[in-house]
Every structure is written in C-alpha cells, then in structure tokens.
Design a protein around this motif. Structure first.
Motif, PDB file in Angstrom:
ATOM      1  N   ASP A 258       0.994  -1.058  -0.128  1.00 35.58           N
ATOM      2  CA  ASP A 258      -0.002  -0.132  -0.067  1.00 35.58           C
ATOM      3  C   ASP A 258       0.960   1.282   0.026  1.00 35.58           C
ATOM      4  N   PRO A 259       0.342   2.312  -0.333  1.00 41.06           N
ATOM      5  CA  PRO A 259       1.028   3.607  -0.714  1.00 41.06           C
ATOM      6  C   PRO A 259       2.091   4.092   0.606  1.00 41.06           C
ATOM      7  N   VAL A 260       1.613   3.867   1.831  1.00 41.77           N
ATOM      8  CA  VAL A 260       2.299   4.480   2.913  1.00 41.77           C
ATOM      9  C   VAL A 260       3.414   3.515   3.058  1.00 41.77           C
ATOM     10  N   ILE A 261       3.271   2.153   3.073  1.00 37.22           N
ATOM     11  CA  ILE A 261       4.217   0.968   3.128  1.00 37.22           C
ATOM     12  C   ILE A 261       5.295   0.985   2.289  1.00 37.22           C
ATOM     13  N   ARG A 262       4.690   1.379   1.188  1.00 41.58           N
ATOM     14  CA  ARG A 262       5.719   1.528  -0.228  1.00 41.58           C
ATOM     15  C   ARG A 262       6.769   2.554  -0.076  1.00 41.58           C
ATOM     16  N   ALA A 263       6.140   3.931   0.519  1.00 41.73           N
ATOM     17  CA  ALA A 263       6.957   5.099   0.492  1.00 41.73           C
ATOM     18  C   ALA A 263       8.101   4.827   1.470  1.00 41.73           C
ATOM     19  N   LYS A 264       7.897   4.060   2.379  1.00 41.90           N
ATOM     20  CA  LYS A 264       8.766   3.741   3.807  1.00 41.90           C
ATOM     21  C   LYS A 264       9.729   2.467   3.152  1.00 41.90           C
ATOM     22  N   ALA A 265       9.196   1.634   2.209  1.00 45.17           N
ATOM     23  CA  ALA A 265      10.140   0.665   1.624  1.00 45.17           C
ATOM     24  C   ALA A 265      11.198   1.217   0.693  1.00 45.17           C
ATOM     25  N   GLN A 266      10.628   2.142   0.044  1.00 44.06           N
ATOM     26  CA  GLN A 266      11.640   2.956  -1.012  1.00 44.06           C
ATOM     27  C   GLN A 266      12.834   3.745  -0.037  1.00 44.06           C
ATOM     28  N   ALA A 267      12.263   4.190   0.910  1.00 46.94           N
ATOM     29  CA  ALA A 267      13.521   5.111   1.558  1.00 46.94           C
ATOM     30  C   ALA A 267      14.202   4.251   2.291  1.00 46.94           C
ATOM     31  N   ASP A 268      13.713   2.924   2.734  1.00 43.40           N
ATOM     32  CA  ASP A 268      14.693   2.022   3.553  1.00 43.40           C
ATOM     33  C   ASP A 268      15.661   1.426   2.367  1.00 43.40           C
ATOM     34  N   LEU A 269      15.092   1.230   1.210  1.00 42.49           N
ATOM     35  CA  LEU A 269      16.001   0.563   0.104  1.00 42.49           C
ATOM     36  C   LEU A 269      17.109   1.675  -0.242  1.00 42.49           C
ATOM     37  N   LEU A 270      16.773   2.873  -0.339  1.00 41.42           N
ATOM     38  CA  LEU A 270      17.838   4.037  -0.741  1.00 41.42           C
ATOM     39  C   LEU A 270      18.825   3.790   0.746  1.00 41.42           C
ATOM     40  N   GLU A 271      18.397   3.891   1.886  1.00 41.44           N
ATOM     41  CA  GLU A 271      19.324   3.966   2.793  1.00 41.44           C
ATOM     42  C   GLU A 271      20.222   2.705   2.633  1.00 41.44           C
ATOM     43  N   LEU A 272      19.729   1.677   2.585  1.00 43.86           N
ATOM     44  CA  LEU A 272      20.485   0.483   2.481  1.00 43.86           C
ATOM     45  C   LEU A 272      21.658   0.344   1.265  1.00 43.86           C
ATOM     46  N   GLN A 273      21.162   0.869   0.264  1.00 38.69           N
ATOM     47  CA  GLN A 273      21.873   0.742  -1.041  1.00 38.69           C
ATOM     48  C   GLN A 273      23.025   1.801  -0.636  1.00 38.69           C
ATOM     49  N   LYS A 274      23.034   2.931  -0.157  1.00 35.97           N
ATOM     50  CA  LYS A 274      24.104   3.771   0.235  1.00 35.97           C
ATOM     51  C   LYS A 274      24.839   3.169   1.103  1.00 35.97           C
ATOM     52  N   LYS A 275      24.472   2.300   2.147  1.00 37.65           N
ATOM     53  CA  LYS A 275      25.427   1.789   3.127  1.00 37.65           C
ATOM     54  C   LYS A 275      26.097   0.561   2.512  1.00 37.65           C
ATOM     55  N   LEU A 276      25.627  -0.060   1.562  1.00 35.77           N
ATOM     56  CA  LEU A 276      26.222  -1.319   0.859  1.00 35.77           C
ATOM     57  C   LEU A 276      27.026  -0.963  -0.374  1.00 35.77           C
ATOM     58  N   GLY A 277      26.315   0.047  -1.056  1.00 35.91           N
ATOM     59  CA  GLY A 277      27.037   0.376  -2.427  1.00 35.91           C
ATOM     60  C   GLY A 277      26.785  -0.672  -3.714  1.00 35.91           C
ATOM     61  N   THR A 278      25.725  -1.629  -3.318  1.00 37.20           N
ATOM     62  CA  THR A 278      25.311  -2.364  -4.305  1.00 37.20           C
ATOM     63  C   THR A 278      24.848  -1.803  -5.582  1.00 37.20           C
ATOM     64  N   THR A 279      25.333  -2.407  -6.804  1.00 39.09           N
ATOM     65  CA  THR A 279      24.663  -1.922  -7.972  1.00 39.09           C
ATOM     66  C   THR A 279      23.289  -2.278  -8.309  1.00 39.09           C
ATOM     67  N   LEU A 280      22.229  -1.589  -8.423  1.00 43.75           N
ATOM     68  CA  LEU A 280      20.926  -1.909  -8.305  1.00 43.75           C
ATOM     69  C   LEU A 280      20.275  -1.648  -9.719  1.00 43.75           C
ATOM     70  N   VAL A 281      19.349  -2.655  -9.915  1.00 47.22           N
ATOM     71  CA  VAL A 281      18.651  -2.330 -11.323  1.00 47.22           C
ATOM     72  C   VAL A 281      17.127  -2.757 -11.103  1.00 47.22           C
ATOM     73  N   ILE A 282      16.227  -1.619 -11.099  1.00 46.82           N
ATOM     74  CA  ILE A 282      14.788  -1.900 -10.566  1.00 46.82           C
ATOM     75  C   ILE A 282      13.859  -1.645 -11.509  1.00 46.82           C
ATOM     76  N   VAL A 283      12.902  -2.543 -11.934  1.00 44.00           N
ATOM     77  CA  VAL A 283      11.944  -2.363 -12.857  1.00 44.00           C
ATOM     78  C   VAL A 283      10.585  -1.829 -12.154  1.00 44.00           C
ATOM     79  N   THR A 284      10.105  -0.839 -12.848  1.00 41.64           N
ATOM     80  CA  THR A 284       8.940  -0.325 -12.160  1.00 41.64           C
ATOM     81  C   THR A 284       7.949   0.475 -13.314  1.00 41.64           C
ATOM     82  N   HIS A 285       6.774   0.521 -13.086  1.00 41.40           N
ATOM     83  CA  HIS A 285       5.750   1.018 -14.056  1.00 41.40           C
ATOM     84  C   HIS A 285       5.585   2.437 -13.711  1.00 41.40           C
ATOM     85  N   ASP A 286       6.032   2.699 -12.473  1.00 38.01           N
ATOM     86  CA  ASP A 286       5.697   4.027 -11.826  1.00 38.01           C
ATOM     87  C   ASP A 286       6.787   5.235 -12.130  1.00 38.01           C
TER      88      ASP A 286
END
Length: 314
Positions: A167-195
């Motif tokens: 749902d939109p609220v959880i989705r926004a939090k999940a996106q923020a968590d992913l960005l924070e995590l990606q910055k910590k780990l430096g993982t190269t990320l490819v994401i598919v989205t229709h949005d």
C-alpha cells in the motif's frame, strides 16, 4: 558495473527487446520504466540469464555473462520480485540462508549473515528468525525478500516491481529503506517499475522503454527537463513535472539563517515535501535540523523557477 550492448530478444518473429544498450556504473541505481509490454522485465531477466538474449551481450564488471554458467551467475546477482517470492514453508532465517546454503557456507557463517541482515533491516533476529512468512506484515515480507537477495553479498541486485503489492504508505517507507540500505552497501541496483514517481525517487538514471526500444536513458533531471520524445513527456506528465523537479533538490540548498518554532525537518527533505509540510502546517517558515530555516517564499520561488526553466526547454 553493468554494460548492456545491443541486447535483443525475439520470440519467433516478435522482438520483445530491440537493440538496447546502456551502462550502470558501480554503486548506482538504474530504474527501468515503461508501460506493460514495453520489454523492461525481459531486459532485466536477460542480465542474470533467466532469459537468454537472441543478440547482444551483458558484461558484469567487464566479464561477458554468457561465459558464466547460469546457476553461478545467479548466485552472484541478487534477485527480488513483486510479492517477495518467499518460500512459504521455510522460516525467515531459512529463506535468507537459501543462497549461502547453495554456496556451501558453514552453518556458523550462515547464522551470522542471517542475523546481520535481520539487524540491517531492523528486524530483531530473536523475534523474526524463526517466524514463518505468513506471520509477517507486507512490509516485513518485503524486507526479508530483499535480505534474501543480498545474503551472498552479490555484486548486483535486480528488483522486478518489488513494491507493487504494497500500500502507498508502506511503499514509501520501503523505498526510503532501500535507498538508505543501498547507500550503506554500495550495491549496484537495477529496478523495474511501471511508476515514474518511483523511478524518479530511486533512480540515479532512468531508462524509458516502449515496445522493446530504449527511448531515453538519463538522470531524472535529464528526463524532466529534456524528454526525448512525446512518449517520454507523456509518461512524465506535464502537470506534475515542476513538482517532480522539486523532489530532486533538498532544503539544504535553500537553507537560511534564522529561527522558527515547531518540529524541525531534516536537511535532506526534498523541496516538494517541504512545501507540502509548510502548507499542511499553515506556516511561512520551517526550522531545520542542525539550525537554520527554509521559508515558504524560497520554496515557491524555486518552484516557479523550475516551471519557467521547463517552459524554456519546451
């Protein structure tokens, strides 16, 4: 780094992906966006050879993926999908440990990695390690799915509509968590989205696809200020474009000396969210963490400037 060169996929006479070339630098996030049937998921799945290309090649840190046995390649590349794809009859810990077990890690190494990832995703190992997937919320299942994809410390993480079922609220939090995590780990990320909103929020670069073709590949600002064609422009949305441009800049860039009452906002807050906060509170100035303020007038002036720039570009 991921280098995609002239990648094409045909099923009979139908070209699902047509001659796509792009580069994702180490530690960056690339978002693949487009309408249903645009070829974005097929392109993603060719990176880890879940779909074999008809033509072209994929290089992972300079190594041709076609020369790596598929099962070995997939152990090097994490993969997370919509709906999480957790094994329903395995515990959280067993789900996360899937690839390390395949790689014959020791039990001690596996246990330590499971606990490390659960801590990283703010899930207390003592509470969550032995739970079953159906006992978790949607957001928790999503975090476990990403943790499983990261368990063997992959060079690359692929995500196919990972937040689509939230749902939109959880989705926004999940996106923020992913960005924070990606910055910590430096993982190269490819994401598919229709949005497109999600692509702008997450992507260092965005690839816009339609009917198997790559129409534009650039930064969010590139797409918002210089859309390559009418399709890209329609996908971005003319009315939303100034507000999306506001989301690319933080209040730290507009910070002024001064004081204000009320709860502070982080200096990393984007201008769109700060403008919304001003209007919601009914105030002309917001205090910032660490001192200083941002004013409603500065936010509106910045918005008008972006809108005028957009008009000049068009």
């Amino acid at each position: 780094m991921i280098q995609i060169e002239n990648l094409t996929k045909r099923y009979g006479s139908t070209e699902v992906v047509r001659g796509v070339s792009l580069r994702v630098r180490q530690g960056e996030i690339a978002a693949l966006v487009g309408t249903s049937g645009s070829g974005k998921t097929t392109l993603l799945r060719m990176i880890n050879r879940l779909v074999e290309p008809t033509e072209g090649r994929v290089l992972i840190d300079g190594e041709d993926a076609s020369g790596i046995q598929p099962h070995l390649l997939r152990r090097r590349i994490g993969y997370a999908i919509q709906g999480h794809g957790l094994f329903p009859h395995r515990t959280v810990g067993q789900n996360i440990a899937t690839v390390p077990h395949l790689l014959n890690w020791s039990n001690r190494e596996i246990d330590a990695r499971v606990d490390e990832l659960l801590h990283l995703f703010q899930l207390d190992p003592a509470q969550f390690r032995d739970r079953m997937p159906h006992e978790l919320s949607g957001g928790q299942q999503q975090r476990v799915g990403v943790a499983r994809a990261l368990a063997a410390r992959p060079e690359v993480l692929l995500m196919d509509e990972p937040f689509g079922a939230l749902d939109p609220v959880i989705r926004a939090k999940a996106q923020a968590d992913l960005l924070e995590l990606q910055k910590k780990l430096g993982t190269t990320l490819v994401i598919v989205t229709h949005d497109m909103e999600e692509a702008i929020a997450l992507g260092d670069h965005i690839a816009v696809m339609d009917k198997g073709r790559l129409l534009q590949y650039g930064t969010p600002k590139d797409l918002l200020t210089q859309p390559a064609d009418d399709f890209v422009e329609s996908l971005i949305g003319s009315a939303e474009r100034p507000f999306r441009l506001l989301s690319l800049t933080t209040v730290a860039d507009l910070a002024e000396q001064g004081e204000a009452t009320g709860a502070t906002i982080a200096r990393t807050t984007n201008l769109r969210d700060a403008l919304a906060e001003c209007l919601w509170r009914g105030v002309d100035v917001l205090p910032l963490d660490g001192g200083g303020v941002v004013t409603l007038n500065a936010l509106r002036t910045s918005g008008r400037g972006l809108a005028e720039t957009q008009g000049e570009v068009n």
